[in-house]
Design a protein around this motif. Structure first.
Motif, PDB file in Angstrom:
ATOM      1  N   GLU A 207       0.835  -1.203   0.000  1.00  0.00           N
ATOM      2  CA  GLU A 207       0.000   0.000   0.000  1.00  0.00           C
ATOM      3  C   GLU A 207       0.870   1.254   0.000  1.00  0.00           C
ATOM      4  O   GLU A 207       0.393   2.361  -0.242  1.00  0.00           O
ATOM      5  CB  GLU A 207      -0.930   0.006   1.227  1.00  0.00           C
ATOM      6  CG  GLU A 207      -0.292   0.406   2.556  1.00  0.00           C
ATOM      7  CD  GLU A 207       0.481  -0.726   3.248  1.00  0.00           C
ATOM      8  OE1 GLU A 207       0.536  -1.836   2.684  1.00  0.00           O
ATOM      9  OE2 GLU A 207       1.023  -0.501   4.341  1.00  0.00           O
ATOM     10  N   MET A 208       2.177   1.078   0.289  1.00  0.00           N
ATOM     11  CA  MET A 208       3.111   2.206   0.336  1.00  0.00           C
ATOM     12  C   MET A 208       3.768   2.489  -1.022  1.00  0.00           C
ATOM     13  O   MET A 208       4.516   3.462  -1.140  1.00  0.00           O
ATOM     14  CB  MET A 208       4.226   1.903   1.339  1.00  0.00           C
ATOM     15  CG  MET A 208       3.736   1.619   2.749  1.00  0.00           C
ATOM     16  SD  MET A 208       5.103   1.124   3.830  1.00  0.00           S
ATOM     17  CE  MET A 208       5.895   2.713   4.110  1.00  0.00           C
ATOM     18  N   ALA A 209       3.506   1.633  -1.995  1.00  0.00           N
ATOM     19  CA  ALA A 209       4.195   1.761  -3.277  1.00  0.00           C
ATOM     20  C   ALA A 209       3.575   2.874  -4.112  1.00  0.00           C
ATOM     21  O   ALA A 209       2.856   2.628  -5.072  1.00  0.00           O
ATOM     22  CB  ALA A 209       4.164   0.420  -4.018  1.00  0.00           C
ATOM     23  N   THR A 210       3.858   4.114  -3.741  1.00  0.00           N
ATOM     24  CA  THR A 210       3.302   5.258  -4.464  1.00  0.00           C
ATOM     25  C   THR A 210       4.245   6.437  -4.310  1.00  0.00           C
ATOM     26  O   THR A 210       5.006   6.513  -3.343  1.00  0.00           O
ATOM     27  CB  THR A 210       1.874   5.568  -3.950  1.00  0.00           C
ATOM     28  OG1 THR A 210       1.255   6.487  -4.846  1.00  0.00           O
ATOM     29  CG2 THR A 210       1.883   6.149  -2.547  1.00  0.00           C
ATOM     30  N   GLY A 211       4.211   7.337  -5.275  1.00  0.00           N
ATOM     31  CA  GLY A 211       5.150   8.455  -5.311  1.00  0.00           C
ATOM     32  C   GLY A 211       5.080   9.340  -4.081  1.00  0.00           C
ATOM     33  O   GLY A 211       3.992   9.720  -3.659  1.00  0.00           O
ATOM     34  N   ILE A 246       2.650   3.163  10.438  1.00  0.00           N
ATOM     35  CA  ILE A 246       1.474   3.991  10.144  1.00  0.00           C
ATOM     36  C   ILE A 246       0.842   3.569   8.825  1.00  0.00           C
ATOM     37  O   ILE A 246      -0.380   3.428   8.716  1.00  0.00           O
ATOM     38  CB  ILE A 246       1.849   5.487  10.095  1.00  0.00           C
ATOM     39  CG1 ILE A 246       2.355   5.937  11.474  1.00  0.00           C
ATOM     40  CG2 ILE A 246       0.662   6.333   9.649  1.00  0.00           C
ATOM     41  CD1 ILE A 246       2.936   7.339  11.477  1.00  0.00           C
ATOM     42  N   ALA A 247       1.675   3.332   7.826  1.00  0.00           N
ATOM     43  CA  ALA A 247       1.134   2.913   6.528  1.00  0.00           C
ATOM     44  C   ALA A 247       0.327   1.626   6.675  1.00  0.00           C
ATOM     45  O   ALA A 247      -0.760   1.486   6.105  1.00  0.00           O
ATOM     46  CB  ALA A 247       2.263   2.744   5.520  1.00  0.00           C
ATOM     47  N   ASP A 248       0.845   0.691   7.443  1.00  0.00           N
ATOM     48  CA  ASP A 248       0.123  -0.577   7.627  1.00  0.00           C
ATOM     49  C   ASP A 248      -1.196  -0.361   8.357  1.00  0.00           C
ATOM     50  O   ASP A 248      -2.203  -1.014   8.048  1.00  0.00           O
ATOM     51  CB  ASP A 248       0.992  -1.573   8.395  1.00  0.00           C
ATOM     52  CG  ASP A 248       2.095  -2.169   7.526  1.00  0.00           C
ATOM     53  OD1 ASP A 248       2.111  -1.914   6.310  1.00  0.00           O
ATOM     54  OD2 ASP A 248       2.947  -2.902   8.069  1.00  0.00           O
ATOM     55  N   GLN A 249      -1.192   0.552   9.334  1.00  0.00           N
ATOM     56  CA  GLN A 249      -2.444   0.845  10.051  1.00  0.00           C
ATOM     57  C   GLN A 249      -3.477   1.442   9.092  1.00  0.00           C
ATOM     58  O   GLN A 249      -4.613   0.980   9.023  1.00  0.00           O
ATOM     59  CB  GLN A 249      -2.189   1.842  11.200  1.00  0.00           C
ATOM     60  CG  GLN A 249      -1.301   1.327  12.313  1.00  0.00           C
ATOM     61  CD  GLN A 249      -1.871   0.109  12.994  1.00  0.00           C
ATOM     62  OE1 GLN A 249      -1.314  -1.000  12.864  1.00  0.00           O
ATOM     63  NE2 GLN A 249      -2.994   0.260  13.659  1.00  0.00           N
ATOM     64  N   VAL A 250      -3.077   2.484   8.376  1.00  0.00           N
ATOM     65  CA  VAL A 250      -3.999   3.117   7.426  1.00  0.00           C
ATOM     66  C   VAL A 250      -4.364   2.132   6.315  1.00  0.00           C
ATOM     67  O   VAL A 250      -5.498   2.106   5.827  1.00  0.00           O
ATOM     68  CB  VAL A 250      -3.382   4.405   6.829  1.00  0.00           C
ATOM     69  CG1 VAL A 250      -4.351   5.058   5.847  1.00  0.00           C
ATOM     70  CG2 VAL A 250      -3.013   5.385   7.941  1.00  0.00           C
ATOM     71  N   GLY A 251      -3.407   1.303   5.954  1.00  0.00           N
ATOM     72  CA  GLY A 251      -3.596   0.360   4.848  1.00  0.00           C
ATOM     73  C   GLY A 251      -4.609  -0.742   5.146  1.00  0.00           C
ATOM     74  O   GLY A 251      -5.027  -1.463   4.233  1.00  0.00           O
ATOM     75  N   LYS A 252      -4.981  -0.870   6.403  1.00  0.00           N
ATOM     76  CA  LYS A 252      -6.011  -1.871   6.715  1.00  0.00           C
ATOM     77  C   LYS A 252      -7.335  -1.525   6.051  1.00  0.00           C
ATOM     78  O   LYS A 252      -8.142  -2.399   5.770  1.00  0.00           O
ATOM     79  CB  LYS A 252      -6.225  -1.948   8.241  1.00  0.00           C
ATOM     80  CG  LYS A 252      -5.083  -2.635   8.964  1.00  0.00           C
ATOM     81  CD  LYS A 252      -5.319  -2.654  10.465  1.00  0.00           C
ATOM     82  CE  LYS A 252      -4.124  -3.287  11.174  1.00  0.00           C
ATOM     83  NZ  LYS A 252      -4.212  -3.119  12.634  1.00  0.00           N
TER      84      LYS A 252
END
Lengths: 278, 278, 278, 278
Positions: A207-211, A246-252
């Motif tokens: 989910e973090m793979a973005t510019g 944080i990314a993993d939390q939001v990525g849920k």
């Protein structure tokens, strides 16, 4: 390799002492963002401010001043070609983040070289994005400072000369030793190479793979190493961990996590980790 | 006609693989937004980034750089009259969205023709708004590429020559065959014409009847066809479906749904559809 | 005087028909905002878009383009001194809002006079702020159109010649008759004077006493009269009612209600009133 | 020293009378923000508007107009070097906040001196940031007005000549008497020195130690003294109290509180304090 743990993060994000002021929590200069890549330095500066850095100054292309202030009135801005002002500020800060969206023009190179000439040995210097490529291309000699590189695999290939497929722990460690700098190698399961040890991150997802995610990390690292200055390695590892946490939390609940969304969660997440070590 | 179903969308929005990076999820160039219609390209670029496109570059009138970055630091910007840079970026991207707010001046035409000359056969090319009218007016020959048109009924009349009242499935299909491109005909119950089949959308409501909704769809389609590139038709249909699905969800409690509100719901909604195919 | 009731609002905000498009819900040109008062036209344009107006074009000082688009990508912008473009757009719109932050310079006057010369008898013309003062100062003759004035008490004094203390229903009504226009007299318990009747608002409170509230109302009125065009008086009264209704709702938990906060609640509140007449 | 209490704040933030308009709640001119420090005046102006000030005009470097309006359309803007317009507005306002991000160039000094020459004895004059340093450096004579200084400890040292370590209540009080102005000495447990009494704040924590917090306080003080003008001391103390009260509330779940986050909570918090004195 050692795994980066929550315990380490909790030990790092201490409760703030009451008898403090904004100067107690780090002064940071962030340099980057040409007219095309201004978003990079907006994200990096925002990440630094939301991470609790006491005072952030952003040196960038003047075309970015308005968009930066529209998003983040908490930063001060200067023209990144204004050497006199950069020199003045360099004397006051605890650290510098350089390279996010800086570009690779002769002007970008000149800015980078000017910082290399004026940085002091006791200051932190986070080198990101274009600055990594400029060093690789122009074979720049690194200055005396606490240097932290934040390359992704392709940038690391260019800087270290190690092809991506050969980026083993041993090879990376040898290259890190030659650089005599900390290396945050951004990838699935990011690795951190210091002079003494190698660390691996076991969280973070696609989910973090973005510019803009890398620019965000550079700003967080800058804020953490100047704010939690008693243990440089731990502060670096904590920034790396929280960024993905944080990314993993939001990525849920999101298919992709935009960097500016991640940034807004930093103060709450730092509080969670801080409160747990009451 | 086939109905576009939720099942199709769920099959398309697959869980992301872990061993990926931002380059894995599509690189997109969005071209549009003159000084008057800058909002169109802000919305299209935002829709693409929130849809998970890995890297978005926006080519637009420089007057729009600041407002774009103030809303969306995650995009890179270039002057849409800077042919050299456009050419460089065209070599790297998986797709192009052109036309939202582009205008119909000689300069707009020149930009469109330049893209037609430089687009590659394996790239996606979404043609929206002013670009559709420019093609109709100047009888431009379409380039070799995966072309997707996103006209509303009046634009389709101008492009196909079919008056709105005669836009039957058969007539539209015949026109689509001549164009040899996919056509997303935006209307109440939007229709999608591909080389092989015709699809109809049975969701979406009048809460969407407001300026900027079409620009938003163009950006979503661009992100979906470059990100979910193994099935172009399904990726198009999924973007069309989600665009209206989100509007209907938000529209349950709002009399009108603003495009920027719809855009902010994209990551959560994509996660819902993705998680359901665990 | 008649009281403006919720029932009237519910009758006005009808559920939207499905076979519609953005052109079905009003096209509006908003003219105002010099370099000093740009915020006024940002608020008015935002209010119009959030009120469901199908297509909004904002004619303003070019210095305001970027801040406007940074807040509201859903609007189109033009230079308010560009007579040719204004003339073109005037031919297409259903209504015009002029005056919020327009200023009272010779250039402001010229813009106002140009609109007076080009407005058509079947179009709505909302006259706000500086435009009211310009008319009073320069004794301008009103054009043939559906004119709606939105003065506060001091502006009404200047326009009608009636001192604030003598602004009784009878005196105001007489002045309205001479103007042959609808007058929304903004005050504690706002009054609306039409050719046939006088109405009074019994809601709204001092949480609204802050800069920009009037500009917001002008935008709402513009959107309502062009969108709900089958009953001009009811559409005006509904905009007046909702403006204060929302402020009172937000004001339950806020000491002051900022105009931009009020604006964001418009779509939800319109849905509530619309859904109640299922 | 007296402690600043919640009771005092509740007595100050009275319920607004119904027969009022925006002019009833204070007119404020905020002067500051050069091209480098524009964020300071964005924060101060926002704090004033969210605190319920009826009409706010911001005089700043024109480079800041767009970022300011992108964040806060409710303010009016003027060029801070435009003496004629400043003079016109000075005649209408109830108070002036000067200094946040003003800089210390000859041009900054000229602006400050112009205000000193034109301020009226019955107006409030809040002197913050650079303006404090300019007074100290150039030994400026203070004008006749209701002057309130908002120095942090280092600025107070420069203004009063008292080294930080010797800033005892007695020494500070003596310096305040010489200045014949109210002094808000910002520190852990902020102190307020008036002609009659000394007050201490016992709330506020290190979550506030970040750039822009002081600019925010200056704007709040400006709004409170012009809005709650019947008791100047109480209005000052209430602004000081609420500033830290809100930070502490937000700080329960955040490691750092950004000034713009604090600002957004002002209307709700004022309502809480106001409603409690029903």
């Amino acid at each position: 390799m050692q795994t980066i743990t929550q315990t380490l993060v909790k030990e790092t994000i201490k409760k703030r002492a009451t008898q403090t002021h904004k100067g107690s929590f780090g002064k940071l200069l962030i340099i980057g963002g040409n007219a095309q890549f201004g978003g990079a330095v907006i994200l990096g500066s925002s990440a630094a401010v939301y991470s609790g850095c006491g005072l952030v100054t952003t040196a960038t292309d003047p075309h970015n001043f308005t968009s930066l202030h529209a998003r983040l009135p908490e930063t001060m801005v200067i023209d990144f070609t204004d050497k006199q002002t950069i020199q003045t500020i360099l004397k006051k800060v605890d650290g510098v983040v350089i390279g996010s969206g800086l570009g690779e023009t002769p002007s970008s190179l000149e800015i980078l070289q000017f910082v290399f000439q004026n940085i002091q040995a006791n200051q932190k210097l986070i080198i990101d994005g274009s600055a990594i490529d400029l060093i690789a291309t122009h074979h720049l000699v690194l200055p005396q400072a606490h240097i932290i590189f934040t390359p992704h695999e392709m940038e690391w290939q260019r800087l270290s000369g190690i092809p991506i497929k050969e980026q083993s722990e041993a090879n990376n460690h040898a290259a890190q030793q030659k650089l005599n700098a900390t290396v945050i190698l951004k990838k699935h399961h990011t690795e951190v190479y210091t002079n003494h040890e190698t660390y691996q991150l076991l969280i973070g997802g696609p989910e973090m793979a973005t510019g803009g995610m890398g620019d965000t990390l550079a700003g967080m690292v800058g804020a953490f190493v100047t704010q939690f200055s008693d243990n440089e390695t731990k502060s670096i590892l904590s920034a790396v961990y929280l960024h993905s946490f944080i990314a993993d939390q939001v990525g849920k609940t999101q298919y992709v996590v935009l960097p500016h969304q991640l940034i807004k969660q930093i103060p709450q997440t730092m509080a969670q980790f801080s409160n747990q070590n009451d």
